[in-house]
Design a protein around this motif. Structure first.
Motif, PDB file in Angstrom:
ATOM      1  N   ILE A  88      -0.044   1.280  -1.120  1.00 36.80           N
ATOM      2  CA  ILE A  88       0.690  -0.791  -0.937  1.00 36.80           C
ATOM      3  C   ILE A  88       1.495  -0.348   0.084  1.00 36.80           C
ATOM      4  CG2 ILE A  88       2.101  -2.165  -2.168  1.00 36.80           C
ATOM      5  CD1 ILE A  88       0.577  -1.556  -4.614  1.00 36.80           C
ATOM      6  N   GLU A  89       2.641   0.302   0.075  1.00 33.97           N
ATOM      7  CA  GLU A  89       3.512   0.586   0.553  1.00 33.97           C
ATOM      8  C   GLU A  89       3.640   0.349   2.632  1.00 33.97           C
ATOM      9  OE1 GLU A  89       7.034  -0.190   1.058  1.00 33.97           O
ATOM     10  OE2 GLU A  89       7.394  -0.384  -1.305  1.00 33.97           O
ATOM     11  N   GLU A 109      -3.233  -6.111  -6.374  1.00 31.09           N
ATOM     12  CA  GLU A 109      -3.953  -6.533  -7.875  1.00 31.09           C
ATOM     13  C   GLU A 109      -4.350  -5.675  -9.245  1.00 31.09           C
ATOM     14  OE1 GLU A 109      -7.269  -8.226  -6.189  1.00 31.09           O
ATOM     15  OE2 GLU A 109      -5.773 -10.639  -5.328  1.00 31.09           O
ATOM     16  N   ASN A 110      -4.351  -4.338  -8.283  1.00 28.75           N
ATOM     17  CA  ASN A 110      -5.112  -3.564  -9.613  1.00 28.75           C
ATOM     18  C   ASN A 110      -3.842  -2.470 -10.058  1.00 28.75           C
ATOM     19  OD1 ASN A 110      -7.158  -3.057  -9.118  1.00 28.75           O
ATOM     20  ND2 ASN A 110      -7.687  -2.104  -7.488  1.00 28.75           N
ATOM     21  N   LEU A 111      -2.562  -2.966  -9.895  1.00 29.13           N
ATOM     22  CA  LEU A 111      -0.872  -2.390 -10.954  1.00 29.13           C
ATOM     23  C   LEU A 111      -0.649  -3.369 -11.354  1.00 29.13           C
ATOM     24  CD1 LEU A 111       0.989  -2.140  -7.519  1.00 29.13           C
ATOM     25  CD2 LEU A 111      -0.748  -0.794  -8.808  1.00 29.13           C
ATOM     26  N   ALA A 136       3.699  -5.676  -9.757  1.00 33.38           N
ATOM     27  CA  ALA A 136       2.764  -6.181  -8.059  1.00 33.38           C
ATOM     28  C   ALA A 136       3.816  -7.447  -7.440  1.00 33.38           C
ATOM     29  CB  ALA A 136       1.456  -6.558  -8.693  1.00 33.38           C
ATOM     30  N   ARG A 137       4.156  -7.643  -9.191  1.00 35.46           N
ATOM     31  CA  ARG A 137       4.867  -9.320  -8.536  1.00 35.46           C
ATOM     32  C   ARG A 137       6.029  -8.536  -7.338  1.00 35.46           C
ATOM     33  NH1 ARG A 137       8.013 -11.100 -13.375  1.00 35.46           N
ATOM     34  NH2 ARG A 137       5.895 -10.986 -14.067  1.00 35.46           N
ATOM     35  N   PRO A 138       6.696  -8.043  -7.209  1.00 31.49           N
ATOM     36  CA  PRO A 138       7.191  -7.488  -6.020  1.00 31.49           C
ATOM     37  C   PRO A 138       6.160  -7.688  -4.791  1.00 31.49           C
ATOM     38  CG  PRO A 138       8.291  -5.897  -6.473  1.00 31.49           C
ATOM     39  CD  PRO A 138       7.087  -6.384  -7.919  1.00 31.49           C
ATOM     40  N   ILE A 140       4.111  -9.847   0.451  1.00 31.34           N
ATOM     41  CA  ILE A 140       2.473 -10.845   0.759  1.00 31.34           C
ATOM     42  C   ILE A 140       3.167 -12.589   1.563  1.00 31.34           C
ATOM     43  CG2 ILE A 140       0.355 -10.296   0.767  1.00 31.34           C
ATOM     44  CD1 ILE A 140       0.114  -8.168  -1.072  1.00 31.34           C
ATOM     45  N   ALA A 141       3.337 -12.680   0.142  1.00 27.84           N
ATOM     46  CA  ALA A 141       3.579 -14.359   0.831  1.00 27.84           C
ATOM     47  C   ALA A 141       3.835 -14.104   1.335  1.00 27.84           C
ATOM     48  CB  ALA A 141       4.020 -14.576  -0.728  1.00 27.84           C
TER      49      ALA A 141
END
Length: 1772
Positions: free
Chosen positions: A888-889, A905-907, A912-914, A919-920
């Motif tokens: 992801i990083e 999404e798999n976390l 996954a929030r950070p 991404i947002a």
């Protein structure tokens, strides 16, 4: 041809003084005349003699000779003179008056010269005839004569044809010889004239005349064309001279006292006599000359008289500025009346000029029948080109370029250069605006230092638009073209003067430069409002907002000079060595001076004037810009081999070595006298340019091998030196190689030494040297090349080990690993790979031999890639290593946000929030707000998402998101806090939006108040606090006034409606002009007058008067003074400045005094104002009768009677009627007294007065008296009216009796009594006053009808024999029985009564009454209007109404339902169908009415009542059927599926109705109706079959064919529905290729429907499908009503598009036969009634053709005929 005498240039002498020769110069500037005195006189074009010179004799001793002829050269610079003393002189005259004249040629002959001509096409050859019979030519260049041909007879005359391509000579013996220069130079005798041919001319034919009074025209071969015989004319004598006009269409011959003129008739190609010009006392004509423009003829006589005649066919004026002189049909002189300049329009092909126009007061355009003539009145250049554009007309001429005319016609732009008779070229374009078209024609020729000798480039370029985004460039010389494609609409293009650079700008205001030669594009500016080339240069000036950008060197686009400006650029002026940019700064214009030196430098460089460029640069200080220009000049100089200039440039740039090199080369060239083409110079230049290979080739080509070797040695390039030595087989080649090898070893260049040994093939020595030199990679490469890895000998393995270790030592671990792996040292190989980060080889090796280490290696590989910034490549390795976090990083770092989101999404949500937040944040920065919102919400950062929207001014979305996830209080607090932050950051607009979103308008208003943004504050107050708007304006005005901001204060005062406060504000600040302005603007002229007067009062006295005079307000000021009572000041102003106002002031003062009750003073003022009548009125008003009479008697005697009348009225008001009567009579106004008595009801006094003074009014008074009594209830009874009438009857005053009876009016008597009184009036009129009988009857019947006595009125009219009126009145009163009685025996009236009664019943909706009368149709109409359809159908059934009538009402019902359906289509909640309609539908089909539509009801009604099987639907309108059919066939899929069975039956019923209607039209031979119904019938029929086949699994194979056939009916069925149905049917049956084509077109259509633009649909893929017409219009609604359904189709099309197995191309017609594609193409075969495809195996059932297989398939399943619905069986 009209000959008009203009002027006499020479008068006749007393005796013989023969004019021997006359000639005009071809340029029309000179007229040369010679007389017997042998002096040549030269006249200018205005007929003024300017010069003269004496001719020279051939022999100075012999001066007796005669000048026989003269002729100008074609260039008008020389004059040939033929003399009788055996010589021809050619004088050089020059083109200007005063030029020195000299003899440039002379041709000495052996016999006298008799005549001479200078042919127009032979500029260096003059032809003359001799007395000895020879015709010779004098060659000007060689100064030698030559004989053209010889004869034995004296040459009488010589003439040339108008083109100058041939000459003709006439001889004493009558022979005529012709000589053509273009046909080998052979002479031929073509004719023998019957007499001596003294007069000779060559026009369109050869004209010959002599002393036999005959004029004969010969063709070029000697055949006689026409003869004019004047032998019987005693006035005609010998013809002496002939002259031809320049076009060869007119001939003039000289005779005694006359001139004969002949003209060629173009239509008959024959000569006609125009007329004979008689000139008394002219005597014999000895010389004639016709001016080159054809407008003048000079005539010389034997007495020395020289006259000038105007010769033209006609003249006309053009717009009062020009004169057109038609000298022949094909030649017109265009003369400018202002200065006399002229241009000659002449058709080179001899075509008639039919139309002439002049554009821009400069350019002449003329049309002939087949050509186009274009001329420039300033340069006098003329062109004629062939022009066959449909006979001419419709052309548009563009004159933007002074060198070329652009002619636009039918989409083609032709370019014609002035002076050229061939078009430059033509292009196809629709954009001919001056901003979208640029033409450059030789505007700057290349010359100077860089130009090749004796060469000149021909530069003719055009730039134009092919379309709005494509520029085309065309070289009009080579006819080569190029195009520039752009991504935006282009709105301006311009070429530079040489046509090699193009500037263009697009709609986004981006400015681009295109280099035509290099085909490179540059973007100069991203925003440009003005751009232009500096005239005669390649300097560009452009404006970018407040910046003025100048490119002095446009070839370096990055080097731009920027000036700050304050306005908009208007133009560029370049005058007297100064170039200025004019900028409009609003109030004034400013100019910005450009650097003329830089401009001249660029121009000099482009023109290759390098010496001039050096001079310019030497005056500049060395700066970066100057250095760039020196470098640019150096490059150009080197490219053009200008080595001296290049040397100077190198010196200026401080490049000492280059300057020295060029200096030595230039000196050597000078010493050895060689040029740049010498081999030594070329080799040195190649060396300077670092092109050693070219230098080597040049030297070797000259056999200079030693010099080539020395060159390489000098540059220390020993390899190349050895290569040259070996290639040239130099004796020292081996020694050089050994010496070089030893040198390499001595200098420790082992690598190069090893390379040398490698070339020699000594591998071992080379490897050793490579290892020694520290380049083991070369050794490894050599080993691989020589394939030594396979050798497993000990020595070789030892060498490989050494190489591997050396590679590892050198850090080449991957190469070392390869060697270890080849030697089966796997662990060492793996370690080497890892050390060298060669993870690919390490992983491959591990997969084969160390599987357990693969995961660790993948993770290490990923870490290494991340460390080396190859993050995107590391993602997959982390995935392989199962390191999700690192993956992801890595995805985030490599900006692969989609992958990162997928991994996140798999976390777990918390983990996954950070990542979601990061991404947002990315999507927010990328302005992909939907994605950003999605991931902010996923990260539970809703507040951040709201802040994102507010920061980007997306208030609605922010509010929607906030209210979805937050409470109202939280939303309000969030918005207010954000708004306060925005306010603090100065983003007031954004803060305002936030405040308003939470309904905090007051906070927004206060914010703007604090920020002093009053306009925004007022805007919000006006919108949200309207009740405080006025107070706000007042507060702001007062606040601004206190701050001395008066202008803004004025604005707010006025907005508050307190403009007086604004005026007072300006007055208090002594700003009177502004006060007047505001008062005039808001209070009108009167308010401005008051302010002006106040200002004048403030100044006082004379100063005030002067001010008001200055302001032009004297009169308003006086008016204001009058209004305010300042009469003294008003008198003062009027006496000093406007005395005409004095009477008015006196009048106003008098009125003022009257109001003040100062009547005596007022009287004086009235008298001063010359208004005595007003003084009288004043006294009358105050009832001061004595003073009133006094003033009237003194100043206005005519007013005395008026005073008496006024006094009488006052007495009457006091009821002193006797005094009033006395006064009225004294004023001679008895009628006033009579009126007084009548108004006072003093009828006896009135009658007495009338009897005594007004007897003619006695009867009128009596009548009035009676009326008064009646109105007062006195004498108003029936008896009174009857008695009054009888009184008049007794007096036999019948008219007054009638009037007395008619005085009885409704309201005075009851109706019965009124009827009796009026009957008396009718009786008197009938018996005693017949002339009023009709009038009285009309009046009485009208009154009787008014009181409801219609029966009595009808009887009165019947007595008056007016049966029509009687019946009408009876009908009006609904007296039906009486009306029928009156109408008996009158069929028309009886019919009228019955129709009225029927209308009465209809309006009363009395259907029973209508039926009783037998008016069934009327009763049905009543029910139809009331929409009582159940009753209508029942009544129709009971009354056995015919089918035609039923069809009519069925059509009415259908139309009504269609109208209701249309109305409900705009209503979101349409009403349900009526119960009656549902019932009717159910009775027809047995369907339930739940969920049905009006369309089905309409079809059911038509099917049952409008088109039964027994009756053709003759009464059904085609328009209604078309409307119903299109509405039913346009049903959306969702509704059709919902009503599947009902829809199918409706289609069947409608098909039956249309079939019967079409059959009826065919039976009645109504072709138009049949043609209109045919597509409706077929579309409905196939739609029914398609619906049927969909519902039957066994018939589904027919569905694709039927759907494809329906594609031909897109004028009936919406195109998107057709393509969707066809595509889905093909898809369901496995026809994937065709399904893709059809559904792809459906996707195009739905996109076009969404944007409302049909042009975006590309028809190229279906262009060959001749049975699928292109839909010009789009459906208004989508067939698929939901976006999900349409998106499903899009996804399928996109999926299939990626499948390479799908072929989207249509087959040809032949290939399509027998396939599903066949229905896409039109065919001459019959169409199958089942599928619509062409019929091959024909089967005809029920008179319709069908394919046998399709018929049997359908019938076997349905057991019905597909066309008629009848029972059928298969036909095997």
């Amino acid at each position: 041809m009209q000959l008009t005498f203009m002027q006499a240039l020479m008068g006749a002498a007393g005796g013989i003084n023969k004019v021997t020769a006359i000639c005009f110069s071809p340029n029309d500037k000179r007229l040369a005349v010679c007389l017997q005195d042998r002096i040549v006189y030269l006249y200018d074009e205005n007929g003024e003699r300017r010069e003269k010179f004496s001719t020279k004799p051939a022999d100075k001793a012999q001066k007796e000779y005669t000048v026989r002829a003269m002729a100008f050269s074609p260039d008008s610079t020389r004059l040939a003179v033929a003399q009788s003393d055996n010589i021809v002189f050619v004088y050089k005259l020059g083109l200007k008056w005063g030029d020195k004249k000299s003899i440039c040629n002379k041709f000495i002959q052996t016999s006298p010269i008799t005549d001479l001509v200078w042919p127009a096409s032979r500029g260096n050859e003059v032809v003359y005839g001799l007395a000895e019979g020879k015709v010779k030519v004098g060659v000007i260049r060689t100064n030698k004569p030559a004989t053209l041909y010889s004869t034995e007879s004296f040459v009488v005359a010589v003439a040339a044809n108008p083109d100058g391509t041939g000459v003709v000579s006439a001889h004493l013996d009558g022979s005529i010889y012709r000589f053509l220069f273009v046909e080998g130079g052979a002479a031929a005798k073509i004719a023998h004239h019957p007499c001596v041919p003294y007069a000779l001319g060559w026009a369109a034919h050869i004209v010959v005349a002599g002393n036999d009074s005959q004029v004969i025209f010969y063709d070029s071969d000697g055949g006689q064309e026409r003869t004019f015989d004047y032998s019987n004319d005693p006035k005609c004598r010998e013809f002496t001279k002939a002259v031809v006009n320049p076009t060869g269409e007119t001939v003039m011959l000289g005779n005694f006292d006359s001139l004969y003129v002949y003209s060629l008739n173009k239509s008959t190609e024959s000569w006609e006599e125009v007329g004979v010009k008689q000139v008394p006392n002219l005597y014999s004509v000895t010389a004639l000359g016709w001016k080159g423009d054809g407008g003048r003829v000079a005539v010389g006589s034997v007495c020395g008289q020289l006259d000038l005649y105007d010769a033209c066919l006609r003249r006309s004026r053009y717009k009062g500025k020009y004169e057109f002189i038609y000298v022949s049909l094909s030649q017109v002189i265009v003369k400018r009346l202002s200065n006399g300049s002229r241009i000659v329009l002449k058709s080179l092909y001899g075509f008639e000029i039919v139309k002439i126009n002049i554009f821009q007061d400069r350019y002449v355009v003329a049309n002939t029948t087949q050509t186009l003539l274009l001329g420039d009145l300033e340069t006098f250049k003329l062109s004629e080109v062939q022009w066959f554009k449909n006979g001419g007309g419709g052309e548009k001429f563009v004159f933007d370029n002074p060198s070329v005319c652009m002619v636009y016609h039918a989409g083609e732009l032709s370019l014609i250069e002035y002076g050229s008779n061939e078009p430059l070229g033509s292009v196809r374009t629709e954009y001919i605006s001056g901003h979208l078209l640029s033409v450059r024609i030789n505007e700057r020729a290349v010359g100077g230092d860089g130009a090749a000798p004796d060469t000149e480039e021909d530069s003719k370029q055009i730039a134009y638009l092919l379309d709005t985004q494509t520029v085309a460039l065309k070289d009009l010389v080579t006819q080569t073209s190029a195009t520039i494609n752009h991504d935006s609409k282009i709105d301006w293009i311009e070429l530079n003067t040489r046509g090699n650079l193009l500037l263009f700008r697009d709609k986004r205001r981006h400015l681009h430069l295109y280099d035509v030669d290099q085909q490179i594009r540059h973007t100069l500016l991203n925003f440009c409002t003005y751009v232009q080339w500096v005239p005669d240069s390649d300097v560009v000036v452009a404006q970018n907002r407040s910046n003025l950008c100048v490119w002095y060197n446009i070839h370096a686009p990055d080097q731009v000079t920027v000036h700050q400006i304050k306005g908009d650029v208007e133009e560029i002026e370049r005058v007297d060595g100064r170039t200025e940019v004019i900028v409009d700064e609003g109030i004034s214009a400013a100019s910005y001076l450009l650097d003329e030196a830089l401009i001249q430098f660029g121009t000099a460089l482009e023109d290759r004037r390098y010496s001039k460029a050096v001079e310019i640069l030497e005056t500049l200080e060395l700066s970066p810009e100057a250095e760039g220009m020196w470098r640019q000049l150096s490059d150009h100089a080197m490219a053009q081999n200008q080595l001296v200039v290049a040397e100077r440039c190198a010196a200026a740039l401080g490049d000492v070595s280059r300057a020295r090199f060029l200096h030595d080369l230039n000196e050597k060239m000078a010493e050895e006298d060689i040029d740049v083409n010498h081999w030594m110079v070329r080799s040195r230049l190649a060396l300077l340019n670092k092109d050693l290979r070219q230098a080597e080739d040049i030297l070797l080509a000259q056999g200079r091998a030693d010099e080539a070797i020395d060159m390489y040695r000098t540059l220390h390039q020993f390899d190349e030196a050895i290569a040259v030595a070996e290639s040239q087989r130099h004796a020292d080649a081996d020694r050089m190689r050994e010496s070089y090898f030893q040198h390499l070893l001595d200098t420790r260049q082992e690598e190069r030494a090893g390379l040398l040994k490698e070339r020699e093939g000594d591998v071992d020595r080379a490897i050793s040297l490579y290892l020694k030199g520290g380049v083991p990679a070369r050794a490894a490469k050599l080993i691989k090349t020589k394939r030594l890895l396979a050798d497993r000998s000990a020595s070789n393995m030892q060498m490989l080990e050494r190489v591997a270790n050396a590679l590892a030592t050198a850090g080449l671990y991957d190469r070392a690993g390869e060697f270890h792996e080849e030697m089966d040292q796997l662990q060492k190989a793996l370690d080497s790979y890892i050390k060298g980060h060669a993870y690919r080889q390490a992983v491959d090796l591990s997969r084969r031999h160390f599987p357990s280490q693969v995961t660790d290696l993948e993770e290490a590989w990923g870490d290494w890639l991340v460390a080396n910034k190859q993050v995107d490549m590391a993602i997959n390795h982390f995935i392989e290593a199962q390191c999700a976090t690192k993956a992801i990083e890595a995805a985030l770092k490599s900006r692969q946000w989609g992958k990162a989101a997928q991994f996140a999404e798999n976390l777990e949500p918390e983990a996954a929030r950070p990542y979601f937040k990061r991404i947002a944040k990315h999507y927010e920065d990328a302005r992909q707000f939907d994605e950003a919102e999605k991931y902010y919400v996923a990260a539970q950062a809703t507040k951040t998402a709201v802040e994102m929207y507010t920061k980007n001014s997306m208030w609605d979305r922010a509010h929607k998101l906030a209210t979805s996830y937050m409470s109202d209080r939280e939303v309000g607090m969030l918005y207010i806090s954000q708004a306060q932050r925005m306010e603090a950051a100065g983003k007031l607009r954004e803060a305002e939006q936030l405040f308003l979103k939470v309904n905090e308008a007051d906070l927004a208003i206060n914010m703007y108040k604090k920020q002093r943004k009053y306009d925004a504050m007022v805007r919000l107050v006006a919108k949200y606090r309207k009740e405080l708007l006025k107070e706000t304006h007042q507060f702001l005005a007062q606040h601004l006034e206190s701050e001395a901001n008066l202008k803004d204060a004025e604005h707010h005062y006025c907005e508050a409606g307190e403009w007086l406060s604004a005026v007072n504000m300006y007055r208090s600040n002594d700003m009177w002009e502004d006060a007047i302005r505001v008062a005039k603007l808001h209070g009108g002229m009167s308010a401005s007058k008051r302010v002006a007067f106040a200002w004048a009062l403030a100044l006082g006295g004379e100063a005030g008067a002067k001010l008001l005079t200055k302001l032009g307000l004297i009169e308003p000021a006086i008016d204001y003074a009058i209004e305010t009572g300042g009469f003294d000041h008003a008198f003062e102003l009027a006496r000093s400045s406007l005395q005409r106002k004095l009477p008015e002031i006196h009048l106003k003062h008098a009125l003022f005094l009257e109001d003040e009750e100062k009547y005596a003073d007022a009287e004086d003022e009235f008298i001063n104002a010359n208004k005595p009548r007003e003084a009288i009125d004043m006294y009358v008003h105050t009832q001061d009768w004595a003073n009133a009479l006094r003033v009237a008697e003194t100043y206005d005697p005519a007013a005395v009677a008026d005073v008496c009348v006024a006094q009488a009225r006052a007495a009457a008001e006091r009821r002193d009627f006797a005094r009033a009567q006395e006064l009225y009579l004294s004023a001679s106004k008895p009628e006033f007294a009579l009126t007084m008595f009548q108004e006072a009801n003093m009828w006896q006094e009135a009658l007495e007065l009338a009897q005594k003074h007004l007897p003619h009014k006695l009867a009128e008074v009596n009548m009035a008296y009676q009326s008064a009594q009646a109105s007062q209830g006195q004498g108003g009874s029936k008896a009174d009216f009857l008695s009054q009438g009888r009184v008049w009857e007794e007096q036999r005053k019948w008219t007054r009796a009638i009037d007395a009876y008619l005085n009885a009016r409704p309201g005075l008597l009851p109706p019965d009594e009124l009827e009796q009184v009026w009957e008396a009036a009718v009786r008197v009129a009938r018996q005693e006053c017949r002339n009023r009988y009709a009038e009285v009857v009309r009046e009485v019947t009208s009154r009787l009808a008014e009181i409801g006595r219609h029966g009595a009125a009808a009887e009165t009219l019947r007595e008056a024999q007016d049966l029509d009126g009687a019946v009408a009145v009876a009908l009006q009163g609904q007296c039906w029985d009486q009306a029928r009685e009156l109408a008996q025996g009158q069929p028309a009236l009886e019919d009228k009564v019955e129709r009225a009664y029927q209308s009465h019943l209809v309006s009363a909706n009395n259907t029973d009454g209508l039926l009783e009368l037998g008016h069934t149709n009327a009763a049905l109409d009543v029910l139809a209007r009331g929409k009582e359809w159940d009753r209508l159908w029942d009544m129709a059934a009971k009354e056995h109404v015919g089918p035609t009538v039923l069809a009519k009402y069925a059509a009415l019902r259908a139309n009504q339902l269609l109208d209701e359906d249309d109305a409900d289509s705009h209503n979101p909640h349409p009403r349900a169908s009526s119960a009656a309609a549902a019932s009717a539908a159910a009775s027809v089909t047995g369907w339930t009415t739940a969920g049905t539509s009006r369309l089905d009801d309409a079809v059911a009604a038509l099917h049952k009542y409008g088109a039964s099987t027994s009756t053709a639907p003759a009464g059904l309108p085609t328009s209604m059927l078309s409307r119903l059919t299109k509405a039913l066939l346009s049903r959306p899929r969702s509704l059709a599926e919902k009503l599947e069975d009902r829809h199918t039956v409706s289609l069947q019923c409608l098909r039956d109705v249309l079939r019967l209607a079409a059959q009826e039209a065919a039976d009645n031979s109504d072709r138009l109706r049949a043609k209109e119904l045919q597509p409706l019938l077929l579309a409905t029929h196939y739609s029914h079959l398609l619906q049927t086949s969909r519902g039957e699994p066994d018939l589904k194979e027919l569905a694709p064919k039927i759907a494809i056939s329906l594609l031909a009916f897109n004028d009936v069925i919406p195109a998107d529905k057709l393509f969707y149905d066809a595509g889905i049917a093909c898809k369901d049956q496995g026809h994937a290729n065709l399904a893709f084509v059809l559904l792809n077109r459906y996707v195009d259509l739905i996109e076009a429907i969404e944007v409302g633009d049909p042009t975006i649909v590309d028809n190229s893929d279906l262009q060959e499908a001749t049975n699928v017409p292109y839909a010009e219009s789009l459906p208004s609604k989508q067939h698929l009503t939901t976006e999900e359904e349409r998106e499903e189709v899009r996804e399928w099309v996109l999926t299939v598009c990626m499948d390479t197995a799908v072929d989207a191309a249509l087959p040809t017609v032949d290939e399509a036969r027998g396939t599903i594609y066949e229905g896409m193409f039109s065919s001459e075969r019959k169409k199958c009634i089942v599928t619509g495809f062409p019929v091959y195996d024909e089967l005809v059932i029920n008179d319709v053709p069908a394919n046998k297989r399709d018929w049997n398939l359908f019938v076997s399943k349905t057991k019905q005929c597909p066309w008629t619905g009848k029972s059928e069986n298969p036909q095997w």
